[in-house]
Design an enzyme around this catalytic site. Structure first.
Site, PDB file in Angstrom:
ATOM      1  N   ARG A 165       0.804  -1.064  -0.078  1.00 55.30           N
ATOM      2  CA  ARG A 165      -0.107  -0.005   0.011  1.00 55.30           C
ATOM      3  C   ARG A 165       0.795   1.089  -0.001  1.00 55.30           C
ATOM      4  O   ARG A 165       0.468   2.296   0.558  1.00 55.30           O
ATOM      5  CB  ARG A 165      -0.915  -0.059   1.250  1.00 55.30           C
ATOM      6  CG  ARG A 165      -1.922  -1.080   1.220  1.00 55.30           C
ATOM      7  CD  ARG A 165      -2.831  -0.920   0.252  1.00 55.30           C
ATOM      8  NE  ARG A 165      -3.917  -2.242   0.418  1.00 55.30           N
ATOM      9  CZ  ARG A 165      -3.769  -3.239  -0.129  1.00 55.30           C
ATOM     10  NH1 ARG A 165      -2.431  -3.564  -0.954  1.00 55.30           N
ATOM     11  NH2 ARG A 165      -4.663  -4.302   0.124  1.00 55.30           N
ATOM     12  N   SER A 239     -11.099   1.007   4.140  1.00 57.03           N
ATOM     13  CA  SER A 239     -10.401   0.310   5.045  1.00 57.03           C
ATOM     14  C   SER A 239      -9.628   1.782   5.831  1.00 57.03           C
ATOM     15  O   SER A 239      -9.090   2.448   5.071  1.00 57.03           O
ATOM     16  CB  SER A 239      -9.348  -0.431   4.715  1.00 57.03           C
ATOM     17  OG  SER A 239      -9.911  -1.599   4.526  1.00 57.03           O
ATOM     18  N   GLU A 337      -5.030   4.630   6.824  1.00 60.46           N
ATOM     19  CA  GLU A 337      -4.698   4.451   5.561  1.00 60.46           C
ATOM     20  C   GLU A 337      -4.991   5.784   4.823  1.00 60.46           C
ATOM     21  O   GLU A 337      -4.233   6.029   4.012  1.00 60.46           O
ATOM     22  CB  GLU A 337      -5.419   3.192   5.087  1.00 60.46           C
ATOM     23  CG  GLU A 337      -5.045   3.092   3.470  1.00 60.46           C
ATOM     24  CD  GLU A 337      -6.071   1.596   3.006  1.00 60.46           C
ATOM     25  OE1 GLU A 337      -5.912   0.860   3.524  1.00 60.46           O
ATOM     26  OE2 GLU A 337      -6.385   1.781   1.863  1.00 60.46           O
TER      27      GLU A 337
HETATM   28  C1  LIG Z   1     -15.307   1.254  -0.099  1.00 59.88           C
HETATM   29  C2  LIG Z   1     -13.714   1.515  -0.441  1.00 59.88           C
HETATM   30  C3  LIG Z   1     -12.985   0.270  -0.744  1.00 59.88           C
HETATM   31  C4  LIG Z   1     -11.610   0.321  -1.039  1.00 59.88           C
HETATM   32  N1  LIG Z   1     -11.005  -0.808  -1.207  1.00 59.88           N
HETATM   33  C5  LIG Z   1      -9.779  -0.802  -1.437  1.00 59.88           C
HETATM   34  C6  LIG Z   1      -9.052  -1.927  -1.873  1.00 59.88           C
HETATM   35  O1  LIG Z   1      -9.570  -3.004  -1.776  1.00 59.88           O
HETATM   36  N2  LIG Z   1      -7.590  -1.814  -1.981  1.00 59.88           N
HETATM   37  C7  LIG Z   1      -6.913  -0.739  -1.952  1.00 59.88           C
HETATM   38  O2  LIG Z   1      -5.718  -0.610  -2.278  1.00 59.88           O
HETATM   39  N3  LIG Z   1      -7.495   0.461  -1.836  1.00 59.88           N
HETATM   40  C8  LIG Z   1      -8.861   0.552  -1.613  1.00 59.88           C
HETATM   41  N4  LIG Z   1      -9.531   1.621  -1.306  1.00 59.88           N
HETATM   42  C9  LIG Z   1      -8.685   2.752  -1.254  1.00 59.88           C
HETATM   43  C10 LIG Z   1      -9.089   3.612  -2.715  1.00 59.88           C
HETATM   44  O3  LIG Z   1     -10.089   3.193  -3.466  1.00 59.88           O
HETATM   45  C11 LIG Z   1      -7.794   3.579  -3.607  1.00 59.88           C
HETATM   46  O4  LIG Z   1      -6.820   4.187  -2.854  1.00 59.88           O
HETATM   47  C12 LIG Z   1      -8.040   4.445  -5.091  1.00 59.88           C
HETATM   48  O5  LIG Z   1      -6.940   4.082  -5.764  1.00 59.88           O
HETATM   49  C13 LIG Z   1      -7.988   5.947  -4.670  1.00 59.88           C
HETATM   50  O6  LIG Z   1      -8.605   6.471  -5.933  1.00 59.88           O
HETATM   51  P1  LIG Z   1      -8.948   7.989  -6.087  1.00 59.88           P
HETATM   52  O7  LIG Z   1      -8.871   8.393  -7.387  1.00 59.88           O
HETATM   53  O8  LIG Z   1     -10.249   8.214  -5.265  1.00 59.88           O
HETATM   54  O9  LIG Z   1      -7.756   8.863  -5.356  1.00 59.88           O
HETATM   55  P2  LIG Z   1      -7.762   9.988  -4.320  1.00 59.88           P
HETATM   56  O10 LIG Z   1      -8.355   9.450  -2.954  1.00 59.88           O
HETATM   57  O11 LIG Z   1      -8.126  11.018  -4.874  1.00 59.88           O
HETATM   58  O12 LIG Z   1      -6.091  10.342  -4.144  1.00 59.88           O
HETATM   59  C14 LIG Z   1      -5.461   9.325  -3.218  1.00 59.88           C
HETATM   60  C15 LIG Z   1      -4.146   9.677  -3.405  1.00 59.88           C
HETATM   61  O13 LIG Z   1      -3.591   9.517  -4.514  1.00 59.88           O
HETATM   62  C16 LIG Z   1      -2.888  11.135  -5.032  1.00 59.88           C
HETATM   63  N5  LIG Z   1      -3.468  11.062  -6.597  1.00 59.88           N
HETATM   64  C17 LIG Z   1      -4.573  10.753  -6.948  1.00 59.88           C
HETATM   65  N6  LIG Z   1      -4.666  10.823  -8.396  1.00 59.88           N
HETATM   66  C18 LIG Z   1      -3.538  11.358  -8.726  1.00 59.88           C
HETATM   67  C19 LIG Z   1      -2.607  11.461  -9.875  1.00 59.88           C
HETATM   68  N7  LIG Z   1      -3.366  10.976 -11.149  1.00 59.88           N
HETATM   69  N8  LIG Z   1      -1.587  11.734  -9.882  1.00 59.88           N
HETATM   70  C20 LIG Z   1      -0.667  11.902  -8.554  1.00 59.88           C
HETATM   71  N9  LIG Z   1      -1.279  11.905  -7.527  1.00 59.88           N
HETATM   72  C21 LIG Z   1      -2.537  11.264  -7.471  1.00 59.88           C
HETATM   73  C22 LIG Z   1      -3.546  12.028  -3.897  1.00 59.88           C
HETATM   74  O14 LIG Z   1      -2.858  13.231  -4.134  1.00 59.88           O
HETATM   75  C23 LIG Z   1      -3.726  11.268  -2.952  1.00 59.88           C
HETATM   76  O15 LIG Z   1      -2.441  11.272  -2.067  1.00 59.88           O
HETATM   77  C24 LIG Z   1     -11.018   1.705  -1.032  1.00 59.88           C
HETATM   78  C25 LIG Z   1     -11.749   2.694  -0.856  1.00 59.88           C
HETATM   79  C26 LIG Z   1     -13.095   2.744  -0.577  1.00 59.88           C
HETATM   80  C27 LIG Z   1     -13.962   3.929  -0.302  1.00 59.88           C
END
Ligand SMILES: Cc1cc2nc3c(=O)[nH]c(=O)nc-3n(C[C@H](O)[C@H](O)[C@H](O)COP(=O)(O)OP(=O)(O)OC[C@H]3O[C@@H](n4cnc5c(N)ncnc54)[C@H](O)[C@@H]3O)c2cc1C
Length: 342
Positions: A165, A239, A337
Site C-alpha cells: 500500500r 479500510s 490508511e
Molecule cells: C469502499 C472502499 C473500498 C476500497 N478498497 C480498496 C482496496 O481493496 N484496496 C486498495 O488498495 N484500496 C482500496 N480503497 C482505497 C481507494 O479506493 C484507492 O486508494 C484508490 O486508488 C483511490 O483512488 P482515488 O482516485 O479516489 O484517489 P484519491 O483519493 O483522490 O487520491 C489518493 C492519493 O493519490 C494521489 N493521487 C490521486 N490521483 C493522482 C494522480 N493522477 N497523480 C498523482 N497523485 C494522485 C492523491 O494526491 C492522494 O495522495 C477503497 C476505498 C473505498 C472507499
C-alpha cells in the site's frame, strides 16, 4: 484554463468532510497541466492532484492552494497478440470501468482488483491491492508530469518503489509527479488456483471449478458488495487502518492472551495482523458514536462511516478512540490508511 475559487472540498472526498480549496480546476488533457502549473508557480500557490477522493480526508482548514482533479480519459491497447495485450489508461478513467473493459475483452491481470473505487491514475500511488493482486504485479510504466522538471516523463514500475500500500508517490516523491496515464501488461489466459482465501471459499461454496477473468471478477464483486458500503451512497474511505505487522516475539505474547488472534504470514515471512479483528475485539464492531456522528460499518469494522459528522475533527476524534482502545488492549498502534490532506 478554468480555475474555480473557494470550492468546498467535502465534494471531493468520499468521507464528505473538509474545508475549502482556495483554487480548483479539472484537468481533461495531459497538455493542460504545464500551463496551470506555471500559473500556480507565478501565483506562488501549492498544487495537489487528486482523483475521486476515495482515499483522502481533507482537513477542516481546507487547502490554501490549487487542487487539480484528474479527469484525463484514455483507453488504448497496443502490441496485442494471441497471448498478450498492453493497455494504457488515462489517469482520470474510472478504475472499475477499466477492469470491466479489460475483463470483457478476455484478458487477465486486473480481475482481482474489481470494484475498487477511484481513478486509474491513483492506483500506483498506494500500489492498490486486493485478493492477492497488486498494481505493481501488472503495471509496466506510467506517464507523469514531473513538477520539478516541468515536463512529462515515463517511469517504469521498477522505479516506483512499490511496497505494501505504498510507493514513492506517497513517500519521498509526494506531490512531485502528477500521473497522467498508466500502462498494464495483461495476458490472454485463465487465472489459476491457488486463489486468495476468501475467493477459494467462495468458489468452493458455489462449486465453481472453471476459472476465467470474468468468473473471478464476478466473485470479487459478489464478495465485496456483500461486505463493503458503496462510497456513492455511504460516506466512507474504505479500510481506515492498515493491517499492522508485528514481530514473532510479539505474536507469541499475543497468542498466549488471545488464542483466536487473526493473523497471516506473508510471502516475505512478515506477520500481518488483521486490523479489522483488532478493531472488532476492541469493541468497535457496528459502533455508533453519538459524540462525533461517526460509526463503524457493521459488516466490516475497519470501515469508518460518516453518519452525521460535520467536521474532520469529529472523524479524527472517533479514530483516536479506536486507536487508543486497540493500543490499550493489544499494545499495537494502528496507522491511518486514507491520507489526511494537506
Ligand atoms: C469502499 C472502499 C473500498 C476500497 N478498497 C480498496 C482496496 O481493496 N484496496 C486498495 O488498495 N484500496 C482500496 N480503497 C482505497 C481507494 O479506493 C484507492 O486508494 C484508490 O486508488 C483511490 O483512488 P482515488 O482516485 O479516489 O484517489 P484519491 O483519493 O483522490 O487520491 C489518493 C492519493 O493519490 C494521489 N493521487 C490521486 N490521483 C493522482 C494522480 N493522477 N497523480 C498523482 N497523485 C494522485 C492523491 O494526491 C492522494 O495522495 C477503497 C476505498 C473505498 C472507499
Amino acid at each position: 484554463m478554468h480555475i474555480l475559487e473557494n470550492v468546498p472540498l467535502s465534494s471531493y472526498s468520499a468521507m464528505r468532510l473538509g474545508g475549502n480549496a482556495r483554487y480548483l480546476s479539472e484537468i481533461n488533457d495531459r497538455f493542460e497541466i504545464a500551463p496551470i502549473i506555471n500559473w500556480a508557480a507565478q501565483n506562488i500557490v501549492p498544487v495537489i492532484m487528486v482523483g475521486d477522493g476515495t482515499n483522502i480526508v481533507w482537513r477542516d482548514e481546507g487547502f490554501p492552494g490549487l487542487v487539480l482533479i484528474n479527469k484525463i480519459k484514455r483507453f488504448e491497447t497496443f502490441n496485442v497478440d494471441d497471448d498478450n495485450m498492453y493497455l494504457t489508461v488515462g489517469g482520470g478513467e474510472n478504475w472499475d470501468s477499466v477492469v470491466e473493459r479489460a475483463v470483457s475483452m478476455g484478458y487477465s491481470g486486473l480481475e482481482e482488483l474489481s470494484l475498487i473505487p477511484g481513478t486509474a491514475g491513483a492506483t500506483p500511488v498506494q500500489n492498490v491491492g486486493a485478493y492477492g493482486r497488486e498494481v505493481k504485479d501488472i503495471m509496466t510504466t506510467l506517464e507523469a508530469y514531473d513538477i520539478m522538471q516541468g515536463k512529462l516523463v515515463t517511469m517504469p514500475a521498477s522505479d516506483c518503489a512499490f511496497g505494501y500500500r505504498t510507493s514513492r508517490f506517497k513517500t519521498i516523491d509526494r506531490g512531485h509527479f502528477l500521473i497522467t496515464s498508466v500502462t498494464f501488461h495483461l495476458v490472454r489466459s485463465n487465472p489459476k488456483p491457488p486463489f486468495y482465501d476468501s475467493l477459494r471459499l467462495y468458489f468452493a461454496d458455489k462449486s465453481i471449478t472453471t476459472f476465467t477473468p470474468q468468473v473471478v471478477r464476478d466473485a470479487v464483486i459478489a464478495i465485496r458488495s456483500a461486505k463493503l458500503p458503496d462510497p456513492k451512497v455511504v460516506a466512507n474511505n474504505g479500510s481506515f487502518f492498515f493491517n499492522p505487522f508485528i514481530s514473532s516475539e510479539k505474536l507469541s505474547q499475543l497468542l498466549e492472551e488471545f488464542p483466536t488472534l487473526s493473523y497471516s504470514v506473508t510471502s516475505d515471512d512478515r506477520i500481518k495482523v488483521s486490523a479489522a479483528w483488532l478493531v472488532e475485539q476492541a469493541g468497535f464492531k457496528g459502533a455508533h458514536d453519538a459524540e462525533t456522528g461517526m460509526a463503524t460499518w457493521a459488516k466490516q469494522p475497519l470501515i469508518l462511516v460518516n453518519e452525521k459528522a460535520q467536521k474532520t475533527a469529529d472523524l479524527l476524534k472517533f479514530k483516536q478512540k479506536i486507536v487508543d482502545a486497540v493500543k490499550d488492549k493489544f499494545g499495537i498502534t494502528l496507522q491511518q490508511e486514507p491520507e489526511l490532506l494537506p
